[in-house]
Design a protein around this motif. Structure first.
Motif, PDB file in Angstrom:
ATOM      1  N   CYS A 385       0.884  -1.561  -0.265  1.00 23.19           N
ATOM      2  CA  CYS A 385       0.324   0.708   0.244  1.00 23.19           C
ATOM      3  C   CYS A 385       0.859   1.353   0.252  1.00 23.19           C
ATOM      4  N   HIS A 387      -0.157   5.467   0.804  1.00 27.19           N
ATOM      5  CA  HIS A 387      -0.852   6.675   0.546  1.00 27.19           C
ATOM      6  C   HIS A 387      -0.328   7.980   1.841  1.00 27.19           C
ATOM      7  N   ARG A 395       7.155   5.766   1.282  1.00 31.46           N
ATOM      8  CA  ARG A 395       6.128   6.421  -0.150  1.00 31.46           C
ATOM      9  C   ARG A 395       7.212   5.893  -1.190  1.00 31.46           C
ATOM     10  N   CYS A 412      -3.786   2.077  -2.688  1.00 29.92           N
ATOM     11  CA  CYS A 412      -3.574   3.208  -2.768  1.00 29.92           C
ATOM     12  C   CYS A 412      -4.434   4.511  -2.781  1.00 29.92           C
ATOM     13  N   ALA A 416      -1.673   8.415  -5.797  1.00 30.92           N
ATOM     14  CA  ALA A 416      -1.179   7.955  -6.873  1.00 30.92           C
ATOM     15  C   ALA A 416      -1.685   7.991  -8.440  1.00 30.92           C
TER      16      ALA A 416
END
Length: 575
Positions: A385, A387, A395, A412, A416
């Motif tokens: 994942c 976010h 990230r 996401c 993204a």
């Protein structure tokens, strides 16, 4: 101007503010373009993932003015330590001209720029293998090389990044801009990931040029950013919030000689809440500059920003409006009708059928992303994942892993949906509808970005939301086909989801809280007439997250009975 369809000079009636070719206040939006360059069939392109710099590609010495420590321009600019200014010394770069990779007499070929850009920049273009321009490049670069302000509208993944980086570098070269003059060019990006990608393309194209470059974005070390700003960095890629912070609180920021301002994905910058920051940035920056503004959509707040940034005189190139659809024709657009309480079952089924593919799953909330990341892995579907609440280092690491993977599922948020140069994405799942119809374009734009590739995009809709399809058809000139999956075809795992949630106290608390947050925020979706909160109960939302205690007795009992039946069958199979 070498142009497939010349852009039109746009002058508001009764105005006489700026003569053609002069500069004005303008913000510029660049692109999600990944370095592919294609206008005519059969053109060459950069291989998927090639926005990353190959080892040894930038071997130039990097000098820090005023003894400020520097990092190599090849070092990843994605940790919590902000990258500092780096320099490309031409003396250490081969200047031998490379052979042409196209026809200089073809206005859609990059070779047609031979007489318009410096030999050093032309060499970089050839080194990267660019041949035929994409439409947005062929129609904007000639205007921009003449120093004009420009507004460009083109779909995500259409090649906008090259359309502004090449003219930006050439403008500094023609003006004989010196490294000691401070900031010469500024590129604004709505997201950190897009900013990092733009920086990578920039570094490849500026080989042999004497300018320093750096990146300013949230989630990085502000003190180190301040150090390289004070050193007089020449080209900066930035996110608006952090840039404004430095403009207001770094007194030694030398931006008075700014020659070029670019805004990449201007519509997304506004959609992510940066409108107040953009107004302040435009008031602070010098007005005597060339400005380029690119976006994938038109209308709304973008029009206000266009006026504030570009004034009344600018070239306009729109390669979207005249097309039969604003969406990538290589992506099959589908929707699946699914009641809220079956949403997790539907997601599980589709992911289970696509374990060997590269998939992006879009959700509206960070909490939803974290919940499904935990739940799906518990249920045996391997997912990762990303976010907005993750640290920048995490990230960036996850972005790189997904970018390089050939088979992976990423859960996401819309962080993204813009600017990501992700090769070979096969499937896009929009489990939550986008916050507005324009975001729909950018989500599905993650798939089939390579020339000749294909993909699928599936939108989850409740039966009460089907009117939204008419809105999408009117907005984006596309009709979604129905993906029919009957309720009887869904996997009988509701009890498994329920047990996973109640057996993990933290997950159970998250599910209850998330259901309430999601239900309260439902009415904020637009257009509101298609998302009526009165048609959605908190109990339905709870069940979608595996919480079934609040459901009517007969539904609760059916779920528990299903769990008992599954357990019994497994026991019989084991015996």
């Amino acid at each position: 101007a070498a142009s497939n369809a010349p852009g039109t000079s746009r002058i508001a009636p009764g105005t006489s503010r700026i003569a053609p070719g002069s500069t004005s206040n303008a913000s510029v939006a660049a692109s999600n373009a990944t370095g592919t360059s294609r206008f005519a069939p059969g053109s060459t392109r950069i291989a998927p993932g090639s926005t990353r710099i190959a080892p040894g590609l930038t071997s130039n010495a990097h000098v820090a003015p005023n003894n400020v420590s520097v990092r190599s321009s090849d070092a990843p600019a994605c940790t919590n330590n902000a990258p500092v200014a780096t320099s490309n010394e031409p003396a250490l770069t081969s200047t031998a001209p490379l052979p042409p990779v196209g026809d200089k007499n073809d206005p859609t070929s990059f070779e047609s720029l031979q007489s318009s850009v410096s030999p050093t920049l032309m060499n970089s273009i050839r080194k990267l293998g660019f041949s035929a321009m994409r439409e947005i490049q062929a129609r904007t670069i000639p205007h921009l090389l003449q120093g004009k302000n420009l507004r460009g509208t083109a779909a995500t993944g259409s090649g906008k990044t090259l359309a502004f980086i090449i003219p930006l570098l050439e403008r500094l070269n023609r003006l004989n801009f010196k490294p000691g003059q401070g900031l010469g060019a500024l590129i604004l990006s709505p997201t950190r990931e897009l900013a990092l990608q733009i920086l990578e393309v920039l570094k490849k194209l500026m080989q042999g040029l004497p300018y320093t470059h750096g990146i300013i974005m949230g989630g990085t070390n502000m003190k180190k950013e301040t150090a390289f700003i004070i050193s007089g960095v020449n080209i900066i890629v930035a996110t608006p919030g952090r840039l404004l912070d430095h403009l207001q609180h770094t007194p030694q920021f030398s931006y008075q000689n700014l020659k070029c301002l670019v805004m990449d994905e201007a519509d997304m910058i506004l959609a992510t809440g940066f409108e107040p920051q953009m107004k302040q940035i435009l008031r602070i920056l010098p007005e005597n500059r060339q400005t380029m503004l690119f976006s994938a959509t038109r209308g709304g707040k973008v029009e206000t920003l266009v006026y504030e940034a570009l004034g009344n005189v600018y070239e306009e190139v729109d390669v979207v409006s005249a097309k039969p659809s604003r969406l990538n024709s290589n992506v099959t657009q589908e929707y699946v009708c699914c009641p809220t309480y079956n949403r997790s079952l539907m997601l599980y089924k589709i992911l289970d059928q696509n374990r060997d593919r590269k998939v992006m799953v879009f959700l509206s909330l960070c909490h939803s992303v974290k919940f499904y990341d935990s739940l799906l892995n518990i249920l045996g579907i391997t997912v990762s994942c990303i976010h907005g609440r993750m640290t920048q280092s995490k990230r960036s690491a996850m972005f790189k892993e997904f970018q390089e993977s050939s088979c992976m599922t990423l859960i996401c948020t819309d962080v993204a949906s813009r600017g990501w140069d992700i090769p070979l994405v096969d499937l896009i799942l929009q489990v939550d509808p986008p916050s507005d119809a324009s975001e729909f374009v950018h989500r599905v734009g993650r798939a089939a970005r390579e020339v000749g590739s294909t993909g699928r995009a599936v939108l989850f809709l409740r039966p009460e939301e089907l009117g939204y399809l008419t809105h999408l058809q009117g907005q984006h000139k596309t009709k979604l086909k129905e993906l029919v999956i009957l309720e009887s075809e869904l996997p009988p795992i509701q009890s498994n989801i329920h047990m996973a949630v109640i057996n993990d106290k933290l997950l159970h608390v998250k599910a209850k809280k998330l259901a309430k947050i999601h239900w309260k925020g439902y009415s904020q979706l637009k257009p509101s007439q298609y998302f009526n909160k009165k048609t959605l109960s908190i109990e339905q939302m709870e069940m979608s997250y595996g919480v079934i205690n609040g459901l009517p007795r007969h539904i609760h009992q059916a779920a528990l009975q299903s769990a008992e039946n599954i357990a019994r069958r497994r026991q019989n199979a084991a015996n």
